[in-house]
Design a protein around this motif. Sequence first.
Motif, PDB file in Angstrom:
ATOM      1  N   GLU A 232     -12.438   6.138  -0.549  1.00 50.34           N
ATOM      2  CA  GLU A 232     -13.206   7.123  -1.318  1.00 50.34           C
ATOM      3  C   GLU A 232     -12.322   7.787  -2.374  1.00 50.34           C
ATOM      4  OE1 GLU A 232     -16.449   9.112  -2.688  1.00 50.34           O
ATOM      5  OE2 GLU A 232     -16.400   7.450  -1.273  1.00 50.34           O
ATOM      6  N   PHE A 233     -11.096   8.117  -2.003  1.00 51.44           N
ATOM      7  CA  PHE A 233     -10.139   8.719  -2.929  1.00 51.44           C
ATOM      8  C   PHE A 233      -9.914   7.810  -4.142  1.00 51.44           C
ATOM      9  CE2 PHE A 233      -5.577   8.407  -4.058  1.00 51.44           C
ATOM     10  CZ  PHE A 233      -5.445   9.584  -4.758  1.00 51.44           C
ATOM     11  N   ILE A 234      -9.703   6.534  -3.902  1.00 49.87           N
ATOM     12  CA  ILE A 234      -9.469   5.591  -5.007  1.00 49.87           C
ATOM     13  C   ILE A 234     -10.695   5.522  -5.906  1.00 49.87           C
ATOM     14  CG2 ILE A 234      -9.125   3.138  -5.542  1.00 49.87           C
ATOM     15  CD1 ILE A 234      -7.126   3.100  -3.156  1.00 49.87           C
ATOM     16  N   LYS A 235     -11.894   5.500  -5.321  1.00 52.36           N
ATOM     17  CA  LYS A 235     -13.129   5.498  -6.124  1.00 52.36           C
ATOM     18  C   LYS A 235     -13.222   6.757  -6.980  1.00 52.36           C
ATOM     19  CE  LYS A 235     -15.961   2.810  -2.931  1.00 52.36           C
ATOM     20  NZ  LYS A 235     -17.090   2.889  -1.983  1.00 52.36           N
ATOM     21  N   GLN A 236     -12.876   7.916  -6.384  1.00 42.75           N
ATOM     22  CA  GLN A 236     -12.931   9.181  -7.122  1.00 42.75           C
ATOM     23  C   GLN A 236     -11.979   9.164  -8.307  1.00 42.75           C
ATOM     24  OE1 GLN A 236     -11.944  12.064  -4.118  1.00 42.75           O
ATOM     25  NE2 GLN A 236     -13.936  11.926  -3.115  1.00 42.75           N
ATOM     26  N   GLN A 237     -10.752   8.707  -8.086  1.00 48.32           N
ATOM     27  CA  GLN A 237      -9.765   8.637  -9.158  1.00 48.32           C
ATOM     28  C   GLN A 237     -10.229   7.688 -10.265  1.00 48.32           C
ATOM     29  OE1 GLN A 237      -6.676  10.308  -9.614  1.00 48.32           O
ATOM     30  NE2 GLN A 237      -7.493  11.617  -8.009  1.00 48.32           N
ATOM     31  N   ARG A 238     -10.716   6.533  -9.884  1.00 49.71           N
ATOM     32  CA  ARG A 238     -11.180   5.549 -10.875  1.00 49.71           C
ATOM     33  C   ARG A 238     -12.344   6.098 -11.696  1.00 49.71           C
ATOM     34  NH1 ARG A 238     -10.955   0.143  -7.095  1.00 49.71           N
ATOM     35  NH2 ARG A 238      -8.697  -0.185  -7.274  1.00 49.71           N
ATOM     36  N   TYR A 239     -13.278   6.779 -11.033  1.00 47.83           N
ATOM     37  CA  TYR A 239     -14.420   7.340 -11.742  1.00 47.83           C
ATOM     38  C   TYR A 239     -13.977   8.440 -12.710  1.00 47.83           C
ATOM     39  CZ  TYR A 239     -18.965   9.339 -12.768  1.00 47.83           C
ATOM     40  OH  TYR A 239     -20.079   9.815 -13.428  1.00 47.83           O
TER      41      TYR A 239
ATOM     42  N   PRO B  68       0.812  -1.225   0.000  1.00 42.20           N
ATOM     43  CA  PRO B  68       0.000   0.000   0.000  1.00 42.20           C
ATOM     44  C   PRO B  68       0.846   1.276   0.000  1.00 42.20           C
ATOM     45  CG  PRO B  68      -0.726  -1.506   1.726  1.00 42.20           C
ATOM     46  CD  PRO B  68       0.557  -2.053   1.181  1.00 42.20           C
ATOM     47  N   MET B  69       0.333   2.283  -0.688  1.00 44.56           N
ATOM     48  CA  MET B  69       0.987   3.596  -0.733  1.00 44.56           C
ATOM     49  C   MET B  69       0.228   4.550   0.183  1.00 44.56           C
ATOM     50  SD  MET B  69       1.940   5.750  -4.136  1.00 44.56           S
ATOM     51  CE  MET B  69       1.632   7.492  -4.202  1.00 44.56           C
ATOM     52  N   VAL B  70       0.951   5.445   0.804  1.00 42.74           N
ATOM     53  CA  VAL B  70       0.339   6.470   1.646  1.00 42.74           C
ATOM     54  C   VAL B  70       0.066   7.698   0.771  1.00 42.74           C
ATOM     55  CG1 VAL B  70       0.702   7.994   3.620  1.00 42.74           C
ATOM     56  CG2 VAL B  70       1.525   5.633   3.699  1.00 42.74           C
ATOM     57  N   PHE B  71      -1.149   8.204   0.851  1.00 41.98           N
ATOM     58  CA  PHE B  71      -1.535   9.416   0.137  1.00 41.98           C
ATOM     59  C   PHE B  71      -1.687  10.511   1.193  1.00 41.98           C
ATOM     60  CE2 PHE B  71      -3.441   5.815  -2.201  1.00 41.98           C
ATOM     61  CZ  PHE B  71      -2.750   5.933  -3.393  1.00 41.98           C
ATOM     62  N   PRO B  72      -0.648  11.338   1.402  1.00 41.52           N
ATOM     63  CA  PRO B  72      -0.624  12.261   2.531  1.00 41.52           C
ATOM     64  C   PRO B  72      -1.773  13.257   2.613  1.00 41.52           C
ATOM     65  CG  PRO B  72       1.421  12.405   1.260  1.00 41.52           C
ATOM     66  CD  PRO B  72       0.537  11.425   0.584  1.00 41.52           C
ATOM     67  N   GLU B  73      -2.300  13.707   1.494  1.00 39.57           N
ATOM     68  CA  GLU B  73      -3.342  14.736   1.519  1.00 39.57           C
ATOM     69  C   GLU B  73      -4.750  14.149   1.482  1.00 39.57           C
ATOM     70  OE1 GLU B  73      -2.663  17.770  -1.440  1.00 39.57           O
ATOM     71  OE2 GLU B  73      -0.507  17.488  -1.268  1.00 39.57           O
ATOM     72  N   VAL B  74      -4.853  12.828   1.628  1.00 39.51           N
ATOM     73  CA  VAL B  74      -6.127  12.141   1.461  1.00 39.51           C
ATOM     74  C   VAL B  74      -6.703  11.746   2.817  1.00 39.51           C
ATOM     75  CG1 VAL B  74      -7.181  10.037   0.535  1.00 39.51           C
ATOM     76  CG2 VAL B  74      -5.536  11.327  -0.842  1.00 39.51           C
TER      77      VAL B  74
ATOM     78  N   GLY C 164       7.231   3.558  -4.525  1.00 38.44           N
ATOM     79  CA  GLY C 164       8.471   4.318  -4.659  1.00 38.44           C
ATOM     80  C   GLY C 164       8.184   5.790  -4.758  1.00 38.44           C
ATOM     81  N   SER C 165       9.126   6.500  -5.304  1.00 37.92           N
ATOM     82  CA  SER C 165       8.983   7.943  -5.457  1.00 37.92           C
ATOM     83  C   SER C 165       9.393   8.340  -6.861  1.00 37.92           C
ATOM     84  CB  SER C 165       9.833   8.681  -4.421  1.00 37.92           C
ATOM     85  OG  SER C 165      11.185   8.336  -4.574  1.00 37.92           O
TER      86      SER C 165
ATOM     87  N   ILE D 217      -2.995   8.709 -19.106  1.00 41.03           N
ATOM     88  CA  ILE D 217      -3.108   8.765 -17.662  1.00 41.03           C
ATOM     89  C   ILE D 217      -1.711   8.490 -17.102  1.00 41.03           C
ATOM     90  CG2 ILE D 217      -4.215   7.829 -15.583  1.00 41.03           C
ATOM     91  CD1 ILE D 217      -6.241   9.029 -17.628  1.00 41.03           C
ATOM     92  N   ILE D 218      -1.227   9.378 -16.270  1.00 44.49           N
ATOM     93  CA  ILE D 218       0.093   9.205 -15.648  1.00 44.49           C
ATOM     94  C   ILE D 218      -0.133   9.002 -14.157  1.00 44.49           C
ATOM     95  CG2 ILE D 218       2.333  10.271 -15.175  1.00 44.49           C
ATOM     96  CD1 ILE D 218       1.991  11.778 -17.864  1.00 44.49           C
ATOM     97  N   ARG D 219       0.144   7.762 -13.695  1.00 42.46           N
ATOM     98  CA  ARG D 219      -0.045   7.390 -12.294  1.00 42.46           C
ATOM     99  C   ARG D 219       1.282   7.595 -11.561  1.00 42.46           C
ATOM    100  NH1 ARG D 219      -0.337   2.293 -12.651  1.00 42.46           N
ATOM    101  NH2 ARG D 219      -0.282   2.087 -14.896  1.00 42.46           N
ATOM    102  N   MET D 220       1.345   8.643 -10.762  1.00 40.23           N
ATOM    103  CA  MET D 220       2.586   9.041 -10.109  1.00 40.23           C
ATOM    104  C   MET D 220       2.805   8.297  -8.795  1.00 40.23           C
ATOM    105  SD  MET D 220       2.190  13.173 -10.496  1.00 40.23           S
ATOM    106  CE  MET D 220       0.675  13.185  -9.522  1.00 40.23           C
ATOM    107  N   SER D 221       4.062   7.937  -8.560  1.00 33.96           N
ATOM    108  CA  SER D 221       4.483   7.487  -7.233  1.00 33.96           C
ATOM    109  C   SER D 221       4.542   8.725  -6.348  1.00 33.96           C
ATOM    110  CB  SER D 221       5.870   6.839  -7.326  1.00 33.96           C
ATOM    111  OG  SER D 221       5.840   5.739  -8.204  1.00 33.96           O
TER     112      SER D 221
END
Length: 188
Positions: free
Chosen positions: A108-115, A97-103, A155-156, A129-133
């Motif tokens: 819900e965040f993953i659902k929003q991105q997928r939608y 799992p990745m940490v999303f600091p501002e989330v 990673g980063s 679509i560019i999926r950033m580390s």
Amino acid sequence: MKKLLILNQHSPVVSELLPLLDESDEISYRIFQGDVQSAGDYVTALSGVDWLLSALGPEDVDLDFEELFDAIDQAAPKIQHFVMLSYAGIDDELKSPMVFPEVKNRQEFIKQQRYAIKIVDESEIPYSIIRMSSLTDGKRSDYQLFNEGNKMSVGSVSAKNVADLIFDAFVNQKLINHSVGIMDSGND
């Protein structure tokens, strides 16, 4: 000359991209100044746009895109390439799992991105679509790309490297209708 509209919510990637755009004689750009959840604000800004870059989010990008694509339907610009910045992990491609600091709410965040990505895909506008580390302010370096469906490590990636990839995608019309993860080399 191609006209690029940039939708930005304080992304460090955009800050790194602007000097590249300023050096190009083939691209003119402007940064959207308006309410990202107002179709009316988008309609005016879309006039004459060839390319579109979304650096919105991380949260509520689905709501932003509903309004954006309503405006695209109204204004009918001839968008030739839409680049969306998203995040590694939204396609379950990460080995951990990745940490999303501002989330606030990961699910819900993953659902929003997928939608939001679904909206882009169904629009039939050529997209990338560019999926950033996790973003860093590191130097330009070698980086790795991971096609959709391929596993990648957590990673980063340097914001400069993401900016380089965006610039290359637009100028050389690369990654059309692809979703790629990006990570600095040496992270795995």
